[in-house]
Design a protein around this motif. Structure first.
Motif, PDB file in Angstrom:
ATOM      1  N   ASP A  96       0.823  -1.206   0.000  1.00 21.18           N
ATOM      2  CA  ASP A  96       0.000   0.000   0.000  1.00 21.18           C
ATOM      3  C   ASP A  96       0.861   1.262   0.000  1.00 21.18           C
ATOM      4  OD1 ASP A  96      -2.864   1.037   0.389  1.00 21.18           O
ATOM      5  OD2 ASP A  96      -1.815   2.025   2.038  1.00 21.18           O
ATOM      6  N   HIS A 101      -1.691   4.338  -6.037  1.00 20.73           N
ATOM      7  CA  HIS A 101      -3.089   3.967  -6.247  1.00 20.73           C
ATOM      8  C   HIS A 101      -3.993   5.072  -5.725  1.00 20.73           C
ATOM      9  CE1 HIS A 101      -2.120   2.667  -2.143  1.00 20.73           C
ATOM     10  NE2 HIS A 101      -3.413   2.787  -1.863  1.00 20.73           N
ATOM     11  N   LEU A 124      -4.426   4.485 -11.531  1.00 21.32           N
ATOM     12  CA  LEU A 124      -4.432   4.507 -10.069  1.00 21.32           C
ATOM     13  C   LEU A 124      -5.642   3.784  -9.505  1.00 21.32           C
ATOM     14  CD1 LEU A 124      -3.302   8.211  -9.520  1.00 21.32           C
ATOM     15  CD2 LEU A 124      -1.945   6.156  -9.090  1.00 21.32           C
ATOM     16  N   LEU A 127      -5.144   0.003  -9.920  1.00 23.32           N
ATOM     17  CA  LEU A 127      -4.166  -0.496  -8.959  1.00 23.32           C
ATOM     18  C   LEU A 127      -4.753  -0.589  -7.557  1.00 23.32           C
ATOM     19  CD1 LEU A 127      -0.949   1.366 -10.158  1.00 23.32           C
ATOM     20  CD2 LEU A 127      -1.409  -1.083 -10.290  1.00 23.32           C
ATOM     21  N   ALA A 128      -5.654   0.323  -7.207  1.00 26.07           N
ATOM     22  CA  ALA A 128      -6.282   0.279  -5.878  1.00 26.07           C
ATOM     23  C   ALA A 128      -7.095  -0.997  -5.700  1.00 26.07           C
ATOM     24  CB  ALA A 128      -7.173   1.507  -5.679  1.00 26.07           C
ATOM     25  N   SER A 198      -8.811  -5.026 -13.090  1.00 28.27           N
ATOM     26  CA  SER A 198      -8.347  -5.180 -11.708  1.00 28.27           C
ATOM     27  C   SER A 198      -8.478  -6.611 -11.208  1.00 28.27           C
ATOM     28  CB  SER A 198      -9.119  -4.234 -10.783  1.00 28.27           C
ATOM     29  OG  SER A 198     -10.503  -4.530 -10.819  1.00 28.27           O
TER      30      SER A 198
END
Length: 271
Positions: A96, A101, A124, A127-128, A198
């Motif tokens: 993290d 992200h 971003l 990626l989160a 994702s």
């Protein structure tokens, strides 16, 4: 389908079911073809529900079997399980801090990680949610690896219950990427593409989990608790705050309780 999966190797089992969970992420992302603005109360409720499922799965599908398996070791059972749990949380905490992200509904100035402002918002957001999916893929992988190892506390049915829970909670995650991108003017097709993207990490993480516990079976209790710690970290860091930041605290909390209860019933009654 259950009979078909029984004929597969553990690696192929995990790969097959995580392709399905990836498909559920794509299903959530596909909501962008029907609407541009999803009702925020509904989305917060779905996130809360997903958080409840992840918490319940972390205990009944991962920590509880890990404790039973660790009883065969010379040291107290809680030591490897507690160590794995904390390592899982630290692993996600480290990722993290490193991977750039952006949480859904946050401004670009709130992006996290190393040099996040240099990345596109779509990247971003993907990626989160990808960070969320890493522990889910690992959990599925080690669950099927535990079945292959022949531990009495693990069963194919229990692994399927875990997959079902992850399938349910992947739907709002896909929508959480595609809908914000659509609201910002991106085309429906591109928004959908980034939303489903994702989920790609789940099959990869699942294969890593299976191979780890298949070749190094003594690590299985640690691997199960590691996945649990990573999932709980995600729930605490991302899912619960995300479900309550728009003023729908009571609804999100109630949905979390419902999600937890449903996953608990599925796991205890059928696992």
């Amino acid at each position: 389908m259950f009979e078909f999966i029984e004929t597969l190797s553990p690696l192929n089992q995990a790969l097959f079911v995580t392709i399905i969970t990836w498909g559920m992420t794509a299903l959530g992302a596909a909501l962008v073809f029907t609407t541009k603005n999803m009702n925020q109360r509904m989305l917060d409720g779905m996130l809360g529900f997903a958080g409840g499922i992840m918490i319940a799965a972390s205990f009944w599908s991962l920590l509880s079997p890990a404790l039973e398996m660790a009883e065969n070791h010379t040291m107290p059972a809680w030591i490897p399980v507690a160590a794995g749990f904390l390592l899982g949380a630290l692993f996600l905490w480290g990722i993290d801090k490193v991977i750039p992200h952006l949480h859904p509904n946050a401004s670009i100035l709130e992006a996290e990680g190393i040099n996040p402002i240099k990345k596109r918002k779509s990247t971003l957001l993907v990626l989160a949610i990808t960070l969320h999916n890493i522990p889910e893929g690992l959990a599925i992988g080690v669950a099927f690896g535990a079945v292959a190892a022949g531990f009495h506390s693990s069963s194919l049915t229990a692994a399927f219950i875990l997959v079902l829970g992850i399938c349910i909670q992947n739907i709002p995650e896909g929508a959480a990427v595609s809908l914000p991108l659509r609201r910002e003017g991106m085309s429906r097709r591109r928004s959908f593409f980034y939303g489903q993207l994702s989920g790609m990490v789940e099959p990869i993480a699942a294969m890593i989990g299976v191979m780890t516990v298949t070749f190094i079976q003594p690590l299985l209790p640690i691997a199960l608790s590691f996945a649990a710690g990573a999932m709980i970290f995600v729930v605490n860091e991302e899912v619960i705050p995300g479900s309550q930041e728009n003023g729908n605290n009571d609804l999100a909390s109630l949905c979390l309780m419902v999600g937890f209860t449903i996953m608990m019933i599925l796991d205890v009654a059928f696992g």
